[in-house]
Scaffold this motif. Structure first.
Motif, PDB file in Angstrom:
ATOM      1  N   ARG A  61       3.467  -4.802   4.508  1.00 38.39           N
ATOM      2  CA  ARG A  61       2.774  -5.642   3.523  1.00 38.39           C
ATOM      3  C   ARG A  61       2.453  -6.829   4.115  1.00 38.39           C
ATOM      4  O   ARG A  61       1.118  -7.263   3.964  1.00 38.39           O
ATOM      5  CB  ARG A  61       3.550  -5.671   2.207  1.00 38.39           C
ATOM      6  N   ALA A  62       3.283  -7.692   4.852  1.00 36.62           N
ATOM      7  CA  ALA A  62       3.147  -8.865   5.147  1.00 36.62           C
ATOM      8  C   ALA A  62       2.082  -8.816   6.158  1.00 36.62           C
ATOM      9  O   ALA A  62       1.323  -9.756   6.559  1.00 36.62           O
ATOM     10  CB  ALA A  62       4.395  -9.490   5.663  1.00 36.62           C
ATOM     11  N   LEU A  63       2.288  -7.802   7.076  1.00 32.23           N
ATOM     12  CA  LEU A  63       1.164  -7.565   8.275  1.00 32.23           C
ATOM     13  C   LEU A  63      -0.160  -6.899   7.864  1.00 32.23           C
ATOM     14  O   LEU A  63      -1.013  -6.828   8.736  1.00 32.23           O
ATOM     15  CB  LEU A  63       1.778  -6.519   9.249  1.00 32.23           C
ATOM     16  N   GLY A  64      -0.164  -6.731   6.614  1.00 24.26           N
ATOM     17  CA  GLY A  64      -1.658  -6.389   6.132  1.00 24.26           C
ATOM     18  C   GLY A  64      -1.775  -4.908   6.184  1.00 24.26           C
ATOM     19  O   GLY A  64      -3.027  -4.451   6.048  1.00 24.26           O
ATOM     20  N   ILE A  65      -0.871  -4.200   5.908  1.00 21.82           N
ATOM     21  CA  ILE A  65      -0.867  -2.781   5.752  1.00 21.82           C
ATOM     22  C   ILE A  65      -0.783  -2.246   4.302  1.00 21.82           C
ATOM     23  O   ILE A  65       0.407  -2.771   3.604  1.00 21.82           O
ATOM     24  CB  ILE A  65       0.229  -2.077   6.528  1.00 21.82           C
ATOM     25  N   ALA A  66      -1.551  -1.482   3.715  1.00 17.06           N
ATOM     26  CA  ALA A  66      -1.462  -1.383   2.432  1.00 17.06           C
ATOM     27  C   ALA A  66      -1.992   0.254   2.336  1.00 17.06           C
ATOM     28  O   ALA A  66      -2.820   0.596   3.116  1.00 17.06           O
ATOM     29  CB  ALA A  66      -2.720  -1.903   1.462  1.00 17.06           C
ATOM     30  N   CYS A  67      -1.230   0.938   1.220  1.00 15.31           N
ATOM     31  CA  CYS A  67      -1.366   2.411   1.109  1.00 15.31           C
ATOM     32  C   CYS A  67      -1.752   2.681  -0.240  1.00 15.31           C
ATOM     33  O   CYS A  67      -1.351   2.204  -1.262  1.00 15.31           O
ATOM     34  CB  CYS A  67      -0.158   3.242   1.450  1.00 15.31           C
ATOM     35  N   ILE A  68      -2.971   3.353  -0.390  1.00  9.48           N
ATOM     36  CA  ILE A  68      -3.649   3.882  -1.665  1.00  9.48           C
ATOM     37  C   ILE A  68      -3.138   5.091  -1.929  1.00  9.48           C
ATOM     38  O   ILE A  68      -3.574   6.104  -1.212  1.00  9.48           O
ATOM     39  CB  ILE A  68      -5.028   3.550  -1.840  1.00  9.48           C
ATOM     40  N   TYR A  69      -2.252   5.417  -3.030  1.00  6.24           N
ATOM     41  CA  TYR A  69      -1.730   6.800  -3.174  1.00  6.24           C
ATOM     42  C   TYR A  69      -2.484   7.496  -4.144  1.00  6.24           C
ATOM     43  O   TYR A  69      -3.388   6.951  -4.748  1.00  6.24           O
ATOM     44  CB  TYR A  69      -0.370   6.786  -3.663  1.00  6.24           C
ATOM     45  N   GLN A  70      -2.408   8.841  -4.168  1.00  8.64           N
ATOM     46  CA  GLN A  70      -3.203   9.744  -5.051  1.00  8.64           C
ATOM     47  C   GLN A  70      -3.258   9.177  -6.526  1.00  8.64           C
ATOM     48  O   GLN A  70      -4.017   9.303  -7.608  1.00  8.64           O
ATOM     49  CB  GLN A  70      -2.711  11.055  -4.999  1.00  8.64           C
ATOM     50  N   GLN A  71      -1.723   8.959  -6.789  1.00  8.83           N
ATOM     51  CA  GLN A  71      -1.515   8.485  -8.268  1.00  8.83           C
ATOM     52  C   GLN A  71      -1.043   6.958  -8.245  1.00  8.83           C
ATOM     53  O   GLN A  71      -0.241   6.428  -7.869  1.00  8.83           O
ATOM     54  CB  GLN A  71      -0.043   9.244  -8.778  1.00  8.83           C
ATOM     55  N   PRO A  72      -2.244   6.006  -8.615  1.00 11.69           N
ATOM     56  CA  PRO A  72      -2.015   4.616  -8.547  1.00 11.69           C
ATOM     57  C   PRO A  72      -0.813   4.171  -9.434  1.00 11.69           C
ATOM     58  O   PRO A  72      -0.339   4.826 -10.296  1.00 11.69           O
ATOM     59  CB  PRO A  72      -3.245   4.261  -9.277  1.00 11.69           C
ATOM     60  N   ALA A  73       0.104   3.451  -8.860  1.00 10.30           N
ATOM     61  CA  ALA A  73       1.191   3.017  -9.341  1.00 10.30           C
ATOM     62  C   ALA A  73       0.993   1.528 -10.134  1.00 10.30           C
ATOM     63  O   ALA A  73       1.525   0.468  -9.785  1.00 10.30           O
ATOM     64  CB  ALA A  73       2.354   2.707  -8.489  1.00 10.30           C
ATOM     65  N   LEU A  74       0.463   1.388 -11.120  1.00 13.08           N
ATOM     66  CA  LEU A  74      -0.136   0.245 -12.081  1.00 13.08           C
ATOM     67  C   LEU A  74       0.663   0.432 -13.473  1.00 13.08           C
ATOM     68  O   LEU A  74       0.902   1.507 -13.841  1.00 13.08           O
ATOM     69  CB  LEU A  74      -1.681   0.329 -12.260  1.00 13.08           C
ATOM     70  N   PHE A  75       0.686  -0.960 -13.988  1.00  9.87           N
ATOM     71  CA  PHE A  75       1.300  -0.897 -15.242  1.00  9.87           C
ATOM     72  C   PHE A  75       0.227  -0.689 -16.156  1.00  9.87           C
ATOM     73  O   PHE A  75      -0.665  -1.221 -16.545  1.00  9.87           O
ATOM     74  CB  PHE A  75       1.733  -2.281 -15.571  1.00  9.87           C
ATOM     75  N   PRO A  76       0.410   0.530 -16.854  1.00  9.52           N
ATOM     76  CA  PRO A  76      -0.646   0.837 -17.962  1.00  9.52           C
ATOM     77  C   PRO A  76      -1.138   0.024 -19.084  1.00  9.52           C
ATOM     78  O   PRO A  76      -2.158  -0.084 -19.611  1.00  9.52           O
ATOM     79  CB  PRO A  76      -0.429   2.398 -18.347  1.00  9.52           C
ATOM     80  N   ASP A  77       0.110  -0.753 -19.392  1.00 10.17           N
ATOM     81  CA  ASP A  77      -0.213  -1.574 -20.533  1.00 10.17           C
ATOM     82  C   ASP A  77      -0.528  -2.993 -20.358  1.00 10.17           C
ATOM     83  O   ASP A  77      -0.926  -3.820 -21.167  1.00 10.17           O
ATOM     84  CB  ASP A  77       1.119  -1.630 -21.438  1.00 10.17           C
ATOM     85  N   LEU A  78      -0.961  -3.322 -19.266  1.00  6.85           N
ATOM     86  CA  LEU A  78      -1.167  -4.601 -18.734  1.00  6.85           C
ATOM     87  C   LEU A  78      -2.887  -4.449 -18.302  1.00  6.85           C
ATOM     88  O   LEU A  78      -3.096  -3.401 -18.046  1.00  6.85           O
ATOM     89  CB  LEU A  78      -0.489  -5.265 -17.544  1.00  6.85           C
ATOM     90  N   SER A  79      -3.446  -5.679 -18.487  1.00  2.00           N
ATOM     91  CA  SER A  79      -4.807  -5.487 -17.960  1.00  2.00           C
ATOM     92  C   SER A  79      -5.067  -5.511 -16.387  1.00  2.00           C
ATOM     93  O   SER A  79      -4.013  -5.797 -15.928  1.00  2.00           O
ATOM     94  CB  SER A  79      -5.674  -6.847 -18.626  1.00  2.00           C
ATOM     95  N   VAL A  80      -6.122  -5.352 -15.965  1.00  5.55           N
ATOM     96  CA  VAL A  80      -6.500  -5.193 -14.663  1.00  5.55           C
ATOM     97  C   VAL A  80      -6.127  -6.447 -13.821  1.00  5.55           C
ATOM     98  O   VAL A  80      -5.578  -6.556 -13.078  1.00  5.55           O
ATOM     99  CB  VAL A  80      -8.329  -4.884 -14.474  1.00  5.55           C
ATOM    100  N   ALA A  81      -6.468  -7.466 -14.659  1.00  5.32           N
ATOM    101  CA  ALA A  81      -6.339  -8.824 -13.750  1.00  5.32           C
ATOM    102  C   ALA A  81      -4.900  -8.981 -13.767  1.00  5.32           C
ATOM    103  O   ALA A  81      -4.409  -9.650 -12.766  1.00  5.32           O
ATOM    104  CB  ALA A  81      -6.973  -9.745 -14.883  1.00  5.32           C
TER     105      ALA A  81
END
Lengths: 484, 343
Positions: A61-81
């Motif tokens: 992550r620190a080197l700037g490598i990011a992975c977007i998975y099929q199922q996003p791992a976001l917190f559903p109850d929080l806002s986008v911001a």
């Protein structure tokens, strides 16, 4: 088994590099190595000209490598911001939350990728592709230079795909390198600059997309010899045992499946992961019952509403996930083998330990299960022998139709050959076999006919002597071009 | 397990062996220290005071074996006791018929638990926590919190006070139910299914077992036997009250877990549960017979304290024994021959 063998892969800034390969070709493993989830046991990884050793997820992550998975791992109850802020900020526990700053940054990042999402929206109200866009925004905010997208369009509609493609092109224009994994060849031609094909954990080749066509890509994916020797077919298919007419199940993503399996026939069910093969098996076994169409067994319509009804009707299913569904690991082999025939073996519900032991010993002998005895727990066996126990449980029911889901997955070579011989013998004895397999040589070597699934339905019905190229082309949805 | 299986021997023999040792130690200790411990009267007393919890433990065992739990049995005991009082005293139903009706109500209440758990797929802990309050609340509403039913027929009260062959009637009842549950769990396909469900509900479903029906059966059984325990309770105290059986559910669970049944399901024997019940019963009764403790009137407090300690030590001991066995097995496996096909 090595999942990856000396793979060389390079990614330029401002490039979309597609990664292509069959199920189990090593794509996921390669991604895990790049993101630091797995440690390679050989070779070098260089990021921005600097060699990195001991890559961990945090360092990646620190080197700037990011992975977007099929199922996003976001917190559903929080806002986008808030989700974006959680990813990006290293705050201490008692720091004041600067809401204005958080919202401003989220808006800026979303604008950069051209996404029209209000940062104040709760994530649960977003669609799947919108959530993916939020993930991409997070990656950008964290200063990602390398973005990996693992089958991002698998669950998207046409319109959503175009939106995503625009974002990917935007990333490329901003100098981000994108590794793009997909089974859909048309996407690769629409989006990628270069494509690397993996096969059996090895890189088959890297080519500019402009210099390659679909047919040669498919050839690169499947181009291997059928190395294993399969027992020859000995049976002549008899009467129709199973007939499906327009069977579908919305929950399982299966629609309008029609096919016939005959006595003594091995019907191979090929397709990519997510094509709906296991889902079809689960419909036939009553785990997720069909909501449309007819299942006809020996000429009689059966409403398979539960596994119990399926078992009573003569349908047997040896599931894909052996350790969770196929065998109860803590229970003795004998108990596992008799579990589907309680009413027949134990009349009046009284356990008959002698009869159970005798039956278990019979199957242990017949299938050559390597064990200390019928009392040994299922978990004490190797994968191949567990599979034989799972098989014995269903043979004991004397089924009319046997559904095998990845019968030799995770099984060593020796046991694999034995299981193939058993399947052949069963077909010879007149059993109708529906065999799901992601192992293409297995499908080709064992099947009398091959049904290829794609997008939840049968895409092609091929004869058993088809070549790998034809099957893979049908699975990818390129039948016309591939045949050329 | 009923078969001579080395796997179950290593897995189950340990907690039971420990319990047997604890029980013998308790008996020796209280014989030496307690006043009048080693008498037939005291023995009958122990049986009388633990029969109801024992009955609840016997039917809690299959539920825990499937990986479930039933917190409502104590409350249901109270509700059934009150209903039995209503049937005999207010509806003037003959005692045998009233008793039968009570058993039917108990089974139906268990069916409510089972139906909610299997029909709506709600977690057993939540469902029975709900009916735990519901049943007790109903009992209190019927009696308006104060009324107690007394003056039951002498023939009925005999259930709580008479003996046959030196053993109180409820002792015989406990033995009969213990044998029945033991046969059910260890000798029939029902028990086999309970075990499979406890180990892996999904695995059991993929084997075509009637998972939901089997689970429901265990709760109906628990309701039926809770009603039976309510009759025993009423006969013993000669009265039916709304607070009958308060806290019994936790004591029953304690006895089952102490008896070696895994709270995660799959592992356990009815014999172990009987031993667990006996250990707790002897401990709590024996303490009250030690003069110093009896004088201070702290017998029951000390009893629950030591029961808790016993439970924790038994579980910790079981885990310790298992890890020692695993280590020994690892060492032996180095020299062990590989399994061969049986020919």
């Amino acid at each position: 088994m090595r999942a990856l063998k000396e793979v060389s892969f390079d990614l330029h800034a401002g490039e979309v590099h597609a990664l292509l390969g069959e199920n189990g070709a090593g794509k996921s493993t390669l991604i895990k190595v790049i993101t630091g989830a797995h440690q390679p046991d050989g070779g070098r990884i260089t990021v921005g000209g600097v060699e990195v050793s001991q890559l961990t997820p945090a360092r990646a992550r620190a080197l700037g490598i990011a992975c977007i998975y099929q199922q996003p791992a976001l917190f559903p109850d929080l806002s986008v911001a808030e989700n974006i802020a959680l990813r990006l900020e290293k705050t201490s526990a008692w720091q004041r939350v600067r809401w204005a700053e958080i919202a401003r940054r989220a808006r800026e990042l979303l604008q950069r990728i051209g996404a029209e999402i209000d940062p104040a929206t709760e994530v649960r109200e977003l669609s799947m592709p919108e959530q993916q866009l939020v993930e991409i925004a997070c990656a950008l905010g964290a200063g990602a230079r390398i973005v990996i997208m693992d089958e991002p369009t698998a669950s998207l509609t046409q319109k959503e795909q175009h939106l995503l493609f625009a974002v990917v092109r935007e990333l490329r224009a901003q100098g981000v390198g994108v590794i793009y994994i997909s089974h859909r060849l048309e996407e690769i031609f629409a989006l990628a600059d270069r494509v690397t094909v993996l096969r059996d954990g090895e890189s088959v080749g890297t080519n500019p997309v402009a210099a390659i066509n679909e047919a040669s890509l498919i050839r690169m994916m499947v181009g291997r010899e059928v190395s294993a020797i399969y027992p020859p077919a000995e049976s002549a298919p008899g009467e129709v045992v199973l007939a499906l007419c327009g069977v579908g199940c919305a929950a399982g993503g299966v629609r309008d499946v029609s096919l016939e399996v005959r006595a003594g026939e091995i019907m191979g069910l090929a397709g990519l992961v997510g094509a709906g093969r296991t889902e079809l098996a689960r419909i036939l076994f009553g785990i997720t019952p069909a909501d449309s169409g007819e299942i006809i067994l020996h000429g009689r319509r059966v409403a398979v509403a539960s596994p119990r009804i399926a078992v009573a009707a003569g349908i047997a299913y040896v599931p894909e996930d052996r350790r969770r569904h196929g065998v109860i690991l803590e229970m003795p082999i004998a108990a596992n083998m008799t579990m589907a025939i309680h009413p027949r073996l134990f009349p009046g519900a009284w356990l008959r330990f002698g009869a159970e032991r005798a039956l278990a010993l019979d199957y242990i002998r017949e299938l050559a299960v390597k064990t200390f005895g019928p009392e040994a727990p299922g978990g004490s066996l190797s994968g191949g022998n567990q599979q034989k126990v799972a098989l014995a449980r269903w043979l004991a029911t004397q089924p009319k139709l046997l559904i095998l889901d990845e019968p030799t997955q995770g099984v060593d070579v020796g046991a694999k050959g034995e299981i193939h011989k058993i399947i052949r013998r069963l077909a010879k004895d007149g059993l109708a076999v529906l065999m799901i397999s992601s192992d293409l040589p297995e499908v080709l070597g064992m099947s009398d006919r091959i049904a290829v699934m794609r997008g939840g339905t049968i895409a092609a019905m091929l004869p058993g002597h088809s070549d790998a190229h034809t099957v893979m082309a049908a699975a990818l949805g390129q039948p016309g071009k591939a045949a050329a | 397990m009923s078969q001579p299986a080395p796997f179950f021997k290593t897995l189950l023999a340990r907690p039971e062996a420990v319990l047997l040792f604890v029980l013998v130690a308790e008996l020796v200790f209280f014989s030496a220290v307690g006043r009048n411990f080693n008498t037939a009267d005291n023995f009958a007393n122990i049986v009388r005071h633990s029969a109801e919890i024992g009955l609840l433990a016997l039917v809690m065992m299959p539920i825990i074996l499937t990986g479930g739990i039933d917190l409502s049995v104590g409350s249901l005991l109270g509700l059934c006791a009150v209903l039995f009082g209503v049937f005999t005293h207010e509806w003037h139903i003959a005692t045998p018929l009233a008793a039968a009706l009570t058993l039917v109500v108990g089974a139906a209440a268990g069916g409510l638990n089972g139906g909610l758990i299997t029909g709506l797929r709600l977690p057993p802990l939540i469902v029975t926590l709900g009916t735990f309050s519901l049943f007790r609340g109903l009992a209190e509403a019927i009696t308006k919190g104060t009324m107690t039913y007394k003056d039951f027929s002498p023939a009925f009260l005999a259930l709580g006070h008479e003996r046959a062959l030196g053993l109180p009637y409820q002792g015989w009842l406990f033995i009969a139910i213990a044998v029945a549950i033991s046969v059910l769990v260890h000798r029939t396909t029902f028990g086999r299914s309970f075990q499979a469900i406890g180990f892996s509900p999904e695995g059991a479903r993929y084997a075509g077992l009637p998972v939901q029906r089997r689970i429901a059966t265990t709760y109906v059984l628990a309701g039926f036997v809770a009603a039976l325990a309510a009759l025993v309770f009423t006969a013993r105290l000669r009265q039916a009250r709304a607070d009958a059986g308060s806290g019994y559910e936790l004591q029953a669970i304690t006895a089952v877990v102490l008896g070696g049944t895994s709270i995660f399901g799959g592992v356990g024997t009815v014999g172990g549960t009987v031993l667990g019940v006996a250990c707790v019963a002897v401990l709590t009764t024996g303490l009250k017979l030690i003069p110093a403790i009896a004088l201070q009137g702290i017998g029951s407090e000390l009893g629950s304290l030591l029961t808790g300690a016993l439970l924790i030590f038994a579980l910790a001991g079981g885990v310790l024994a298992k890890s020692l066995a695993a280590r020994r097995a690892r060492r032996q496996s180095l020299a062990k021959p590989q399994p061969q096909p049986i020919t």
